[in-house]
Design a protein around this motif. Structure first.
Motif, PDB file in Angstrom:
ATOM      1  N   GLN A 190       0.856  -1.205   0.000  1.00 38.24           N
ATOM      2  CA  GLN A 190       0.000   0.000   0.000  1.00 38.24           C
ATOM      3  C   GLN A 190       0.893   1.257   0.000  1.00 38.24           C
ATOM      4  O   GLN A 190       1.575   1.564   0.971  1.00 38.24           O
ATOM      5  N   LYS A 246       0.389   4.362   0.245  1.00 36.90           N
ATOM      6  CA  LYS A 246       0.168   5.435   1.231  1.00 36.90           C
ATOM      7  C   LYS A 246       1.083   5.287   2.446  1.00 36.90           C
ATOM      8  O   LYS A 246       1.419   6.265   3.100  1.00 36.90           O
ATOM      9  N   HIS A 267      -5.263   7.472   7.341  1.00 39.89           N
ATOM     10  CA  HIS A 267      -5.861   6.331   6.632  1.00 39.89           C
ATOM     11  C   HIS A 267      -5.657   5.062   7.462  1.00 39.89           C
ATOM     12  O   HIS A 267      -4.525   4.606   7.644  1.00 39.89           O
ATOM     13  N   MET A 312      -5.644   1.098   8.296  1.00 38.06           N
ATOM     14  CA  MET A 312      -5.385  -0.107   7.481  1.00 38.06           C
ATOM     15  C   MET A 312      -5.409  -1.375   8.320  1.00 38.06           C
ATOM     16  O   MET A 312      -4.783  -1.438   9.380  1.00 38.06           O
ATOM     17  N   ARG A 345     -17.669  10.306  -0.648  1.00 37.93           N
ATOM     18  CA  ARG A 345     -17.857   9.279   0.377  1.00 37.93           C
ATOM     19  C   ARG A 345     -18.887   8.245  -0.088  1.00 37.93           C
ATOM     20  O   ARG A 345     -19.948   8.599  -0.600  1.00 37.93           O
ATOM     21  N   ARG A 397     -23.463   5.234   3.277  1.00 40.04           N
ATOM     22  CA  ARG A 397     -23.500   4.939   4.709  1.00 40.04           C
ATOM     23  C   ARG A 397     -24.914   4.487   5.065  1.00 40.04           C
ATOM     24  O   ARG A 397     -25.896   5.098   4.613  1.00 40.04           O
TER      25      ARG A 397
HETATM   26  C1  LIG Z   1      -9.993  -0.965  10.699  1.00 37.43           C
HETATM   27  C2  LIG Z   1      -9.955  -0.478   9.277  1.00 37.43           C
HETATM   28  C3  LIG Z   1      -9.132  -1.116   8.361  1.00 37.43           C
HETATM   29  C4  LIG Z   1      -9.024  -0.651   7.055  1.00 37.43           C
HETATM   30  N1  LIG Z   1      -8.099  -1.220   6.213  1.00 37.43           N
HETATM   31  C5  LIG Z   1      -7.875  -0.677   4.993  1.00 37.43           C
HETATM   32  C6  LIG Z   1      -6.791  -1.140   4.197  1.00 37.43           C
HETATM   33  O1  LIG Z   1      -6.007  -2.009   4.576  1.00 37.43           O
HETATM   34  N2  LIG Z   1      -6.619  -0.576   2.977  1.00 37.43           N
HETATM   35  C7  LIG Z   1      -7.438   0.414   2.511  1.00 37.43           C
HETATM   36  O2  LIG Z   1      -7.219   0.911   1.392  1.00 37.43           O
HETATM   37  N3  LIG Z   1      -8.451   0.889   3.278  1.00 37.43           N
HETATM   38  C8  LIG Z   1      -8.677   0.383   4.509  1.00 37.43           C
HETATM   39  N4  LIG Z   1      -9.663   0.903   5.326  1.00 37.43           N
HETATM   40  C9  LIG Z   1     -10.414   2.085   4.887  1.00 37.43           C
HETATM   41  C10 LIG Z   1     -11.860   1.784   4.560  1.00 37.43           C
HETATM   42  O3  LIG Z   1     -11.938   1.148   3.321  1.00 37.43           O
HETATM   43  C11 LIG Z   1     -12.631   3.115   4.606  1.00 37.43           C
HETATM   44  O4  LIG Z   1     -12.649   3.593   5.920  1.00 37.43           O
HETATM   45  C12 LIG Z   1     -14.058   2.958   4.114  1.00 37.43           C
HETATM   46  O5  LIG Z   1     -14.086   2.567   2.765  1.00 37.43           O
HETATM   47  C13 LIG Z   1     -14.850   4.242   4.263  1.00 37.43           C
HETATM   48  O6  LIG Z   1     -14.199   5.321   3.630  1.00 37.43           O
HETATM   49  P1  LIG Z   1     -13.889   6.678   4.414  1.00 37.43           P
HETATM   50  O7  LIG Z   1     -13.011   6.302   5.589  1.00 37.43           O
HETATM   51  O8  LIG Z   1     -13.169   7.576   3.438  1.00 37.43           O
HETATM   52  O9  LIG Z   1     -15.179   7.245   4.861  1.00 37.43           O
HETATM   53  C14 LIG Z   1      -9.815   0.441   6.620  1.00 37.43           C
HETATM   54  C15 LIG Z   1     -10.693   1.044   7.546  1.00 37.43           C
HETATM   55  C16 LIG Z   1     -10.755   0.606   8.854  1.00 37.43           C
HETATM   56  C17 LIG Z   1     -11.641   1.305   9.837  1.00 37.43           C
END
Ligand SMILES: Cc1cc2nc3c(=O)[nH]c(=O)nc-3n(C[C@H](O)[C@H](O)[C@H](O)COP(=O)(O)O)c2cc1C
Length: 206
Positions: free
Chosen positions: A68, A70, A153, A155, A193, A196
């Motif tokens: 990733q 980022k 972000h 992950m 977004r 939801r």
């Molecule tokens: C615990 C957790 C793990 C996540 N893991 C990843 C990840 O590994 N890679 C990624 O691109 N996004 C990851 N996300 C981001 C989610 O995809 C994202 O929060 C969701 O799609 C909603 O988008 P927003 O946070 O922009 O509102 C994760 C989010 C959370 C809360």
């Protein structure tokens, strides 16, 4: 109130960080200390973090996070660790503080200590407690970061075993999340977004 709501509703998972902008270590520490006012069962605070800021280490962390990008572009990555033994390790400090502040009389110490530790003896219960409280802390960090003009972000996409080996994390601890933190790339646009669920879909009032 509006300001607080904006910090929550305008938070996004930022895919594109500006790789040229650094967040000073002091700011990251301040965000983490502010966020450590998050609540936890019996105030045990079963969370730990490792902040990965060094360029070479970020590159290795990116590999562990399945490439990733980022992870490398963000100024730093905060690794959130749920400490499943925190009950035993933190209980005395918590009790000292309660007694000093007059929450509880000193003669109740042993009885309370036993009561608090009861919840940490069973491994599954301890895991749930540690993960739950660590997650509250993590969410607070995401909101606090925005108050400092920063983006994050979260992950879950990482090889936990490799990460534990890389950062020498005890096998009984659980890495719940890696959080990239930094400034958004000024030229990249995020998708709007996504959907939801509405209250009627996830809740009810009885
Ligand atoms: C615990 C957790 C793990 C996540 N893991 C990843 C990840 O590994 N890679 C990624 O691109 N996004 C990851 N996300 C981001 C989610 O995809 C994202 O929060 C969701 O799609 C909603 O988008 P927003 O946070 O922009 O509102 C994760 C989010 C959370 C809360």
């Amino acid at each position: 109130m509006k300001e607080c709501l904006n910090l929550i509703t305008e938070r996004r998972s930022i895919t594109f960080f500006d790789p040229t902008k650094e967040v000073p270590e002091e700011v990251i520490k301040e965000i983490l200390e502010v966020s450590a006012t998050a609540p936890s069962g019996y105030n045990i605070q079963p969370w730990e973090v490792i902040v990965v800021k060094d360029k070479e280490k970020k590159r290795r962390l990116k590999e562990i996070c399945y490439g990733q990008q980022k992870v490398e572009d963000a100024s730093a990555n905060i690794v959130f660790i749920a400490n499943t033994k925190a009950g035993f390790e933190h209980v005395d400090k918590v009790l000292d503080s309660w007694i000093d502040l007059g929450y509880v009389p000193a003669e109740n110490r042993d009885m309370l200590r036993e009561k608090i530790l009861e919840g940490w003896k069973d491994k599954e219960k301890a895991k749930r407690k540690a993960i739950r409280d660590c997650a509250f802390f993590g969410m607070t960090v995401m909101i606090a970061a925005r108050a400092y003009g920063l983006e994050t972000h979260p992950m879950e996409g990482f090889d936990e075993e490799a990460l534990k080996e890389f950062l020498s994390i005890d096998k009984d601890k659980i890495v719940i999340m890696v959080l990239a933190i930094g400034y958004k790339h000024p030229e990249k646009k995020l998708f709007p977004r996504a959907y939801r669920f509405k209250f009627e879909e996830f809740g009810k009032i009885v």
